[in-house]
Design a protein around this motif. Structure first.
Motif, mmCIF file in Angstrom:
data_model
loop_
_atom_site.group_PDB
_atom_site.id
_atom_site.type_symbol
_atom_site.label_atom_id
_atom_site.label_comp_id
_atom_site.label_asym_id
_atom_site.label_seq_id
_atom_site.Cartn_x
_atom_site.Cartn_y
_atom_site.Cartn_z
ATOM 1 N N ALA A 229 21.678 24.273 0.016
ATOM 2 C CA ALA A 229 22.088 23.622 -1.239
ATOM 3 C C ALA A 229 22.119 24.560 -2.447
ATOM 4 C CB ALA A 229 21.199 22.414 -1.508
ATOM 5 N N PRO A 230 21.078 25.351 -2.715
ATOM 6 C CA PRO A 230 21.109 26.181 -3.925
ATOM 7 C C PRO A 230 21.963 27.440 -3.807
ATOM 8 C CG PRO A 230 19.054 26.534 -2.753
ATOM 9 C CD PRO A 230 19.775 25.434 -2.031
ATOM 10 N N THR A 231 22.442 27.764 -2.601
ATOM 11 C CA THR A 231 23.177 29.018 -2.408
ATOM 12 C C THR A 231 24.683 28.864 -2.586
ATOM 13 O OG1 THR A 231 23.530 28.732 -0.011
ATOM 14 C CG2 THR A 231 21.417 29.681 -0.716
ATOM 15 N N ILE A 232 25.171 27.634 -2.639
ATOM 16 C CA ILE A 232 26.613 27.372 -2.690
ATOM 17 C C ILE A 232 27.001 27.031 -4.127
ATOM 18 C CG2 ILE A 232 28.493 25.978 -1.800
ATOM 19 C CD1 ILE A 232 27.096 27.816 0.253
ATOM 20 N N GLN A 233 27.920 27.807 -4.684
ATOM 21 C CA GLN A 233 28.300 27.623 -6.084
ATOM 22 C C GLN A 233 29.684 26.997 -6.256
ATOM 23 O OE1 GLN A 233 26.042 28.082 -8.501
ATOM 24 N NE2 GLN A 233 24.701 28.554 -6.770
ATOM 25 N N ARG A 234 30.580 27.175 -5.292
ATOM 26 C CA ARG A 234 31.939 26.684 -5.464
ATOM 27 C C ARG A 234 32.178 25.367 -4.742
ATOM 28 N NH1 ARG A 234 36.451 25.962 -3.322
ATOM 29 N NH2 ARG A 234 35.543 26.443 -1.298
ATOM 30 N N ALA A 235 31.815 25.326 -3.469
ATOM 31 C CA ALA A 235 32.083 24.137 -2.656
ATOM 32 C C ALA A 235 31.086 23.021 -2.950
ATOM 33 C CB ALA A 235 32.027 24.495 -1.175
#
Length: 336
Positions: free
Chosen positions: A123-129
């Motif tokens: 959850a915290p690693t994804i910035q676009r999707a």
């Protein structure tokens, strides 16, 4: 309407399209092997975009952005013998995000502790999707998945219900469960998807009513699942057209499809569905998944590109990163 549905014991579809559908004589034979008739006929104007003056949502089936929803890290990991550690899941999710996937279903609380831990780690690693988690209609499950998504930049909660009922008296409890699960999810997150499990093996009238309730309660994406892999392209397209004609509110949300590959038709079913208005494709890398597997993401992307790129369909994907992610999954797949 959503507030009224909290207490309402009455569900009604209503609308001109329904009246037209019901007025047609001689119900069609159900296109799926349930032996039950379709209770809705396609309205005479099906396949044509309606005008705003009709008082219904305008659905343009010839254009629009195609959203790619990857469920490799949730449904894909139900494949027998396939195991991925937390670091491997995070690495694959990062590739999916970078390649242009719109939504990543990264886990659930249904298949063991590691699935939920994977969702929390991704959850915290994804910035676009969008990062999506699957929860059963149970309140505790919805709370657990919502908690796991707290650190996501763009979280979505996906809840579901099987629409396959065998007795008429089971329809009202089904609609109550749909209503309650979405309202619980909306209390935690704005972006809520509702999935109709076994939709293609269900009476289409029940599917219509469940979809109508889901949208009224705030679902932003409606997913129609061919869970048993029984659909064939022409019949699947007809099913979706009837659903859209019966529930014009579908034009206000994203219509998604989730196709399993028991009979080998999953990718063709996806392509047929896009042609009649579906705008979110739920697939997996290498087609991984339980039993017959899911529609293959790479094959879907290539099929969309080949079949629809001449029109106004939009699809933005990095093919090189897609192949890299597929290779990672192939290495972990159990050998025959």
């Amino acid at each position: 309407m959503c507030a009224n549905l909290r207490e309402s014991q009455s569900y009604s579809l209503g609308g001109q399209a329904i009246a037209e559908a019901q007025s047609q004589p001689d119900p069609l034979v159900h296109p799926y092997p349930t032996g039950r008739p379709l209770l809705w006929r396609v309205a005479p104007d099906r396949g044509r975009s309606r005008s705003a003056s009709d008082g219904e949502a305008v659905v343009d089936r010839s254009s629009g952005r195609i959203l790619l929803f990857d469920t490799s890290l949730r449904d894909g990991l139900q494949m027998r013998g396939l195991r991925l550690g937390i670091e491997e899941r995070v690495a694959i999710a990062s590739l999916l995000d970078r390649m242009g996937i719109d939504a990543i279903e990264a886990g659930s609380c249904l298949n063991g502790k590691q699935d939920l831990e994977g969702l929390e780690a991704i959850a915290p690693t994804i910035q676009r999707a969008t990062v999506c988690g699957l929860a059963s209609p149970d309140r505790a499950d919805i709370e657990r998945v919502a908690d796991a998504l707290q650190s996501a930049a763009k979280p979505r909660l996906n809840t579901y219900e099987s629409t396959r009922v065998t007795q008429l008296e089971n329809v009202r409890p089904l609609l109550d469960r749909v209503r309650d699960s979405i309202l619980r999810a909306k209390d935690r997150l704005e972006d809520v998807q509702w999935s109709a499990v076994e939709a293609t093996a269900s009476d289409i009238e029940v599917v219509c009513q469940a979809v109508d309730v889901a949208i009224a309660c705030g679902a932003t994406t409606i997913s129609i699942a061919d869970t048993k892999g029984i659909a064939v392209p022409e019949a699947f397209a007809q099913f979706l057209l009837q659903l859209q004609d019966a529930v014009p509110q579908l034009g206000q949300v994203t219509l998604a499809i989730h196709c399993h590959n028991h009979r080998g038709w999953a990718v063709e079913n996806v392509l047929a569905a896009i042609g009649v208005g579906a705008r979110q494709v739920e697939s997996t890398l290498e087609g991984i998944g339980p039993q017959g597997g899911n529609s293959n993401l790479e094959q879907c992307v290539m099929g969309i590109h080949d079949r629809y790129s001449y029109g106004a369909m939009e699809l933005d994907i990095d093919f090189n990163l897609l192949e890299t992610a597929s290779q990672l999954v192939r290495k972990k797949m159990p050998r025959a």
